[in-house]
Design a protein around this motif. Structure first.
Motif, PDB file in Angstrom:
ATOM      1  N   GLN A 191     -11.176  -1.787   1.332  1.00 16.64           N
ATOM      2  CA  GLN A 191     -10.394  -1.930   2.090  1.00 16.64           C
ATOM      3  C   GLN A 191      -9.958  -1.985   3.281  1.00 16.64           C
ATOM      4  O   GLN A 191     -11.058  -1.052   3.822  1.00 16.64           O
ATOM      5  CB  GLN A 191      -8.821  -1.260   1.322  1.00 16.64           C
ATOM      6  CG  GLN A 191      -7.696  -2.554   2.329  1.00 16.64           C
ATOM      7  CD  GLN A 191      -5.717  -1.549   2.317  1.00 16.64           C
ATOM      8  OE1 GLN A 191      -6.137  -0.504   1.192  1.00 16.64           O
ATOM      9  NE2 GLN A 191      -5.211  -1.818   3.082  1.00 16.64           N
ATOM     10  N   SER A 230      -4.193   4.373  -2.580  1.00 17.64           N
ATOM     11  CA  SER A 230      -4.368   3.242  -3.058  1.00 17.64           C
ATOM     12  C   SER A 230      -2.942   2.605  -3.964  1.00 17.64           C
ATOM     13  O   SER A 230      -2.937   3.643  -5.066  1.00 17.64           O
ATOM     14  CB  SER A 230      -5.335   2.084  -3.266  1.00 17.64           C
ATOM     15  OG  SER A 230      -5.450   0.317  -3.550  1.00 17.64           O
ATOM     16  N   SER A 279      -3.253  -0.381  -6.315  1.00 19.46           N
ATOM     17  CA  SER A 279      -3.630  -0.893  -7.109  1.00 19.46           C
ATOM     18  C   SER A 279      -4.392   0.455  -7.660  1.00 19.46           C
ATOM     19  O   SER A 279      -4.850   1.485  -7.585  1.00 19.46           O
ATOM     20  CB  SER A 279      -4.805  -1.136  -5.914  1.00 19.46           C
ATOM     21  OG  SER A 279      -6.117  -0.471  -5.611  1.00 19.46           O
ATOM     22  N   LEU A 296      -3.165  -5.243  -8.461  1.00 21.06           N
ATOM     23  CA  LEU A 296      -1.551  -5.100  -7.789  1.00 21.06           C
ATOM     24  C   LEU A 296      -0.510  -5.271  -8.629  1.00 21.06           C
ATOM     25  O   LEU A 296       0.204  -6.318  -8.996  1.00 21.06           O
ATOM     26  CB  LEU A 296      -1.852  -5.367  -5.880  1.00 21.06           C
ATOM     27  CG  LEU A 296      -2.122  -4.652  -4.915  1.00 21.06           C
ATOM     28  CD1 LEU A 296      -2.075  -5.534  -3.899  1.00 21.06           C
ATOM     29  CD2 LEU A 296      -1.388  -3.333  -4.813  1.00 21.06           C
ATOM     30  N   ALA A 313       3.034  -6.677  -5.287  1.00 18.21           N
ATOM     31  CA  ALA A 313       1.978  -6.383  -3.619  1.00 18.21           C
ATOM     32  C   ALA A 313       3.325  -7.102  -3.207  1.00 18.21           C
ATOM     33  O   ALA A 313       5.069  -6.773  -2.957  1.00 18.21           O
ATOM     34  CB  ALA A 313       1.426  -8.117  -4.009  1.00 18.21           C
ATOM     35  N   HIS A 324      -0.148  -4.896   1.943  1.00 19.39           N
ATOM     36  CA  HIS A 324      -1.393  -5.156   0.679  1.00 19.39           C
ATOM     37  C   HIS A 324      -2.000  -5.542   1.967  1.00 19.39           C
ATOM     38  O   HIS A 324      -2.896  -6.075   1.193  1.00 19.39           O
ATOM     39  CB  HIS A 324      -1.147  -4.630  -0.347  1.00 19.39           C
ATOM     40  CG  HIS A 324      -0.179  -4.200  -1.331  1.00 19.39           C
ATOM     41  ND1 HIS A 324       0.673  -4.107  -1.830  1.00 19.39           N
ATOM     42  CD2 HIS A 324       0.029  -2.406  -1.682  1.00 19.39           C
ATOM     43  CE1 HIS A 324       1.347  -3.099  -2.645  1.00 19.39           C
ATOM     44  NE2 HIS A 324       1.161  -1.955  -1.690  1.00 19.39           N
TER      45      HIS A 324
END
Lengths: 113, 116
Positions: free
Chosen positions: A36, A62, A64, A78, A81, A85
């Protein structure tokens, strides 16, 4: 020339939507990574995989999740969201534990409204 | 843990100027060192690398030498061009015995702007 692809390149979605960022590589690399990248340019490792059915969390926590069902494919999901994010997501791969060079895809720029 | 420190940007130079971007690292073992470049709107591309002390990596006129004694890997170019404008990342990768490298440790990036 590295052959690693990411789709979509740009994505604008509303809060609460489920999204999947796709990453594929045609080099047969065992190791794959998700980073990221925040607006200040700094990169953080969020997930990696040693191979099929292997997934590990990276240095930055994260929300995710990832999966690795096929060698060439390493999608990031995800479930819901949120604006936090919003970021750029970069996928990378490397050949093996010995060859450490990582090859990066073009990135997906995500904006959550 | 491992860490990489590189000079903060933006760095603004005129075309044909000499470039140095400083990078120092902290690692527990014997890392490999990398410079990556990111052009606007793109992912990272490997620029050069060095895998052991005193190795020099070079590519496209850029050079960096792995200095174990000063734990540094400074990026240099003798004459920059407008097309060199990009963000440059210093990184290290450390392989642990019994396992592979768990991703690269990156510096925060240095934004280079070359003016005509």
């Amino acid at each position: 020339e590295a052959d690693i692809y990411q789709t979509p390149r740009y994505l604008v979605i509303g809060t609460g939507k489920k999204i999947t960022l796709e990453c594929s590589q045609t080099m047969g690399h065992d190791k794959m990574y998700w980073y990221q990248q925040d607006p200040g340019m700094e990169l953080h490792l969020i997930h990696y995989s040693y191979g099929v059915n292997s997934t590990e969390k990276g240095d930055l926590s994260s929300e995710s999740t990832v999966s690795r069902i096929r060698t060439e494919h390493f999608p990031l999901t995800l479930e819901s969201a949120r604006p936090s994010h919003t970021s750029q997501y970069l996928c990378a791969s490397s050949e093996s534990e010995v060859e450490e060079t990582q090859y990066f895809g073009p990135g997906t720029r995500l904006l959550v409204l | 843990g491992n860490s990489v420190t590189q000079m903060e940007g933006p760095v603004t130079l005129s075309e044909e100027a000499f470039l140095t971007i400083n990078c120092t690292y902290t690692a527990t073992g014997y890392p490999s060192l990398f410079w990556y470049v990111q052009y606007p709107g793109e992912g990272l591309q490997l620029l050069l690398k060095a895998t052991k002390a005193d190795d020099k990596g070079s590519n496209k006129g850029f050079e960096a030498t792995y200095r174990k004694e000063t734990t540094s890997f400074h990026l240099e170019k003798g004459s920059v061009q407008v097309s060199d404008s990009a963000v440059y990342f210093c990184a290290l990768s450390e392989s642990y015995s019994g396992g592979g490298a768990d991703g690269l440790t990156f510096g925060k990036g240095t934004h280079l702007i070359i003016q005509p």
